[in-house]
Design an enzyme around this catalytic site. Sequence first.
Site, PDB file in Angstrom:
ATOM      1  N   PHE A 140      11.174   7.280  -0.586  1.00 27.59           N
ATOM      2  CA  PHE A 140      11.211   6.318   0.515  1.00 27.59           C
ATOM      3  C   PHE A 140      11.362   4.915  -0.049  1.00 27.59           C
ATOM      4  O   PHE A 140      10.549   4.482  -0.857  1.00 27.59           O
ATOM      5  CB  PHE A 140       9.958   6.387   1.395  1.00 27.59           C
ATOM      6  CG  PHE A 140      10.054   5.456   2.569  1.00 27.59           C
ATOM      7  CD1 PHE A 140      10.804   5.805   3.683  1.00 27.59           C
ATOM      8  CD2 PHE A 140       9.448   4.209   2.548  1.00 27.59           C
ATOM      9  CE1 PHE A 140      10.935   4.929   4.758  1.00 27.59           C
ATOM     10  CE2 PHE A 140       9.583   3.323   3.615  1.00 27.59           C
ATOM     11  CZ  PHE A 140      10.323   3.691   4.719  1.00 27.59           C
ATOM     12  N   ASP A 225      10.205   1.613  -7.922  1.00 23.83           N
ATOM     13  CA  ASP A 225       9.724   1.103  -6.636  1.00 23.83           C
ATOM     14  C   ASP A 225       8.214   1.278  -6.616  1.00 23.83           C
ATOM     15  O   ASP A 225       7.708   2.372  -6.408  1.00 23.83           O
ATOM     16  CB  ASP A 225      10.402   1.879  -5.495  1.00 23.83           C
ATOM     17  CG  ASP A 225       9.898   1.462  -4.113  1.00 23.83           C
ATOM     18  OD1 ASP A 225       8.851   0.783  -4.035  1.00 23.83           O
ATOM     19  OD2 ASP A 225      10.542   1.835  -3.119  1.00 23.83           O
ATOM     20  N   LYS A 254       3.713  -4.157  -0.417  1.00 22.97           N
ATOM     21  CA  LYS A 254       2.510  -3.823   0.362  1.00 22.97           C
ATOM     22  C   LYS A 254       1.240  -4.649   0.053  1.00 22.97           C
ATOM     23  O   LYS A 254       0.933  -5.563   0.788  1.00 22.97           O
ATOM     24  CB  LYS A 254       2.253  -2.331   0.294  1.00 22.97           C
ATOM     25  CG  LYS A 254       3.333  -1.577   1.098  1.00 22.97           C
ATOM     26  CD  LYS A 254       2.976  -0.152   1.356  1.00 22.97           C
ATOM     27  CE  LYS A 254       3.815   0.454   2.462  1.00 22.97           C
ATOM     28  NZ  LYS A 254       5.079   1.056   2.025  1.00 22.97           N
TER      29      LYS A 254
END
Length: 399
Positions: A140, A225, A254
């Site tokens: 993702f 990532d 995040k």
Amino acid sequence: MEEEKVSSIEQADRYMFRTYSRFPITLVRGEGCRVWDEEGRSYLDFVGGIAVCALGHSSPIVTKALEEQSRMLVHVSNLFYTKPQIELARLLVENSFADRVFFGNSGAEANEAAIKLARKYARDNMGEGKFIIICMENSFHGRTMATLSATGQEKVRKGFDPLLGGFKFVPFNNVGAIAEAVDDTTCAVMLEPIQGEGGVVVPHESYLREVRDLCDEKGILLIFDEVQVGMGRTGKLFAHEHYGVSPDIMTLAKALGNGLPIGAMLATEKLSESFGPGTHASTFGGTPLVTAVAGAVVKSILEDGILERCTQMGAYFRERLRGLVERYGFVKEVRGLGLIIGLELEVEGGPIVNKCLDQGFLINCTQDKVLRFLPPLIVEQDEIDQMVDCLEGIFSQME
Ligand SMILES: *Cc1c(COP(=O)(O)O)cnc(C)c1O
């Protein structure tokens, strides 16, 4: 009270896109690992804003930085230098493999920057025709056109074609599959060191080292990532540190701002030469307000014992969850590192998530059958005990 609650949710349904399937509560306040809804009911938060609220809700560290910086300067654009932005870049560079940082506003944007940089660097240094990025199945990377094109999940991609070209997919945790996929059109490999949305998939010990060696041998770039697993989530500042390898490019978002929108793309000096003036930009990227908060967050993660605590609490949490694996046949496996933890079931996780909510616990489920726990890194042992006891109560009634 009941009427009010219905009305918040009805209004949401009246005015907003229905892009999210939300839980039927409206949250108004949070402190530490606890949040309260508009009826005054409280919940222990083991979602943590999806790995965002590392220092918890209403962290005094965040509040102080927000208050102070909001009185000084909120935004001026990247036509000018600002001190909090420089300070945050220094902190990230001095504590990572990287030499330079680019700031954006989200994980997807950080990955967009990474994809653009890999292509541009390849164009500048590898000759024509090398633009393919090898990505992982079940990965993702975000919801923009480029990042969903890099995402190896049909449910994210469906309906949006034609997608951006130039991505190839191979199974995660299998270096042979990457070796087979590399050809003279390949410029990079892009992966999450631990797959988050993919179901908390931790690779075997030597995988990242093998991928790094392969990339070096083939002369291609490696992109990590770390949007979900970076910023202390695994007990080290960056997840790849556990494996003794570094990428050429890394993306963060995040937990970097503990809830303020910020993403970052970090890379080595040599790569950064391909992103000269005018090649990439973001109006809001790295505003003084957001970077002042992120700077305070990074300092706290590094200096306040957050990483040690995450390691300890993560080990304790996983050990308690392993007890559930032993006692209940339909509970398959515990996975994770630090405080990104997945509990794989042989049954659908959705109904269990709803029962947890009814009992005052927020958790989340990925890949239908994996309960995912991403509590604030300041979570207390007693709160973990309450969470596991809640699960045990639910499981014991399912047999
Ligand atoms: C959440 C996430 C993203 C996307 O971040 P946004 O801020 O939602 O754009 C990208 N990569 C990973 C690994 C993520 O977990």
